[in-house]
Design an enzyme around this catalytic site. Structure first.
Site, PDB file in Angstrom:
ATOM      1  N   SER A  33       0.921  -0.956  -0.202  1.00  0.00           N
ATOM      2  CA  SER A  33      -0.585   0.530  -0.407  1.00  0.00           C
ATOM      3  C   SER A  33       0.894   1.006  -0.093  1.00  0.00           C
ATOM      4  O   SER A  33       2.273   1.058   0.104  1.00  0.00           O
ATOM      5  CB  SER A  33      -0.694   0.013   1.445  1.00  0.00           C
ATOM      6  OG  SER A  33       0.173   0.112   2.614  1.00  0.00           O
ATOM      7  N   ILE A  81       3.026   4.561  -0.418  1.00  0.00           N
ATOM      8  CA  ILE A  81       4.887   4.558  -0.947  1.00  0.00           C
ATOM      9  C   ILE A  81       5.380   3.495  -1.536  1.00  0.00           C
ATOM     10  O   ILE A  81       5.305   3.806  -2.706  1.00  0.00           O
ATOM     11  CB  ILE A  81       5.269   5.541  -0.309  1.00  0.00           C
ATOM     12  CG1 ILE A  81       4.346   7.427  -0.092  1.00  0.00           C
ATOM     13  CG2 ILE A  81       6.690   5.766  -0.756  1.00  0.00           C
ATOM     14  CD1 ILE A  81       5.556   7.706   0.944  1.00  0.00           C
ATOM     15  N   SER A 135      11.172  10.075   6.905  1.00  0.00           N
ATOM     16  CA  SER A 135       9.827  11.250   7.276  1.00  0.00           C
ATOM     17  C   SER A 135      10.928  12.924   7.144  1.00  0.00           C
ATOM     18  O   SER A 135      11.526  12.908   7.653  1.00  0.00           O
ATOM     19  CB  SER A 135       9.054  10.945   7.567  1.00  0.00           C
ATOM     20  OG  SER A 135       7.658  11.948   8.516  1.00  0.00           O
ATOM     21  N   TYR A 194       6.948   7.728  16.817  1.00  0.00           N
ATOM     22  CA  TYR A 194       7.399   8.132  15.312  1.00  0.00           C
ATOM     23  C   TYR A 194       8.420   8.953  14.962  1.00  0.00           C
ATOM     24  O   TYR A 194       9.487   8.780  13.893  1.00  0.00           O
ATOM     25  CB  TYR A 194       6.203   8.897  14.801  1.00  0.00           C
ATOM     26  CG  TYR A 194       5.965   8.080  12.850  1.00  0.00           C
ATOM     27  CD1 TYR A 194       6.091   7.270  12.665  1.00  0.00           C
ATOM     28  CD2 TYR A 194       6.011   9.830  12.295  1.00  0.00           C
ATOM     29  CE1 TYR A 194       5.949   7.456  11.213  1.00  0.00           C
ATOM     30  CE2 TYR A 194       6.386   9.630  10.710  1.00  0.00           C
ATOM     31  CZ  TYR A 194       5.694   8.439  10.449  1.00  0.00           C
ATOM     32  OH  TYR A 194       5.955   8.242   9.222  1.00  0.00           O
ATOM     33  N   LYS A 232      12.465   8.330  12.598  1.00  0.00           N
ATOM     34  CA  LYS A 232      12.768   8.289  11.858  1.00  0.00           C
ATOM     35  C   LYS A 232      13.579   9.506  11.916  1.00  0.00           C
ATOM     36  O   LYS A 232      14.942   9.843  10.979  1.00  0.00           O
ATOM     37  CB  LYS A 232      11.770   9.073  10.861  1.00  0.00           C
ATOM     38  CG  LYS A 232      10.054   8.637  10.865  1.00  0.00           C
ATOM     39  CD  LYS A 232      10.584   8.253   9.891  1.00  0.00           C
ATOM     40  CE  LYS A 232       9.539   7.254   9.375  1.00  0.00           C
ATOM     41  NZ  LYS A 232       9.296   6.296   8.660  1.00  0.00           N
TER      42      LYS A 232
END
Length: 266
Positions: free
Chosen positions: A16, A18, A142, A155, A159
């Protein structure tokens, strides 16, 4: 002749978002694809939509959070096509809760998938790349690898960790024919918000308007292939608001802190 002709490309999180878009964009070239994610049925759907010969696409179901599987998965991939030219570390998961409510279990899930999953697979393919003096390692980080937003501490941290680890890897292998590309997307129209974990570790199953109105995944994938071909080290694929926030964070961190605490981005 395309830069990507006859390249073997391994994409994680390919079912799914990217990752799926990257599969379709790479499939426009004469590549051989290895598609990994947990959901084999979704991988089969993506494979069918790629319109490549069956012999040129390998489905390799994989939970990247189980790091004990990485070496065996790497061997299977190399046995099928003889090499890995491009590894795209794309698998990821987010969460939505303040640090005071965030359980250690959710933090571990985020780091195991987003950071250690990418590290583990990279280490699995790196020896062969070093032996051949050739390879591209692409990491989907990100915009939150360069700034932060509230309620996404783990998160954000995962990253930031990717940026530090793979910047270091680039410095170590630059003379060995291996390229490292860090990709920092902003808001992209994927299911990352709906799949974000709450403080109990369950998907919130709720859309985020900023993500729902973000960049199209196929646009992002095209920018990634362009960056690979041009041997770029890092790209930010985001709207003007996110890019402006990164600049403020870098050059006026005090202003950024006030800006983000008022939830101007999220």
């Amino acid at each position: 002749m395309s830069y990507f002709d006859n390249k073997v490309v391994w994409i994680t999180g390919a079912s799914s978002g990217i990752g799926e878009a990257l599969a379709y964009t790479f499939a426009k070239h004469k590549v051989k694809l290895i598609l990994s994610a947990r959901r084999e049925a979704e991988l089969a759907r993506v494979k069918a939509a790629c319109n490549l010969p069956d012999s040129d696409v390998m489905l390799l179901p994989l939970d990247v959070s189980d790091h004990s599987l990485s070496e065996a998965a790497g061997r299977k991939a190399v046995e099928r096509f003889g090499k890995i030219d491009i590894l795209v570390n794309n698998a990821g998961v987010s969460h939505w809760s303040k640090i005071k409510d965030l359980s250690m279990e959710v933090i571990k899930i985020i780091m195991n998938v987003n950071f250690l999953g990418a590290v583990s697979l990279t280490k699995a393919v790196l020896p062969d790349m070093l032996k051949r003096k050739s390879g591209n390692i692409v990491v989907i980080s990100s915009i939150l690898g360069k700034m932060v937003t509230p309620k996404q501490a783990a998160y954000n941290a995962s990253k930031h960790a990717l940026m530090g680890f793979f910047d270091t890897l680039r410095a170590e292998v630059m003379g060995d024919g291996i390229k490292v590309l860090l990709v920092c997307p902003g808001f992209v129209r994927t299911n990352v918000a709906k799949n974000s974990l709450n403080k109990e570790g369950r998907a919130i199953n709720k859309d985020n308007n900023l993500i729902a109105n973000g960049l199209y995944p196929l646009y992002v994938s095209e920018q990634i292939l362009n960056a690979i071909e041009k041997n770029k080290e890092e790209i930010i694929v985001a709207g003007p608001k996110e890019k402006f926030a990164v600049l403020i964070k870098r050059f006026a961190p005090g202003i950024f802190s006030k800006f983000i605490s008022n939830n101007k981005i999220v």
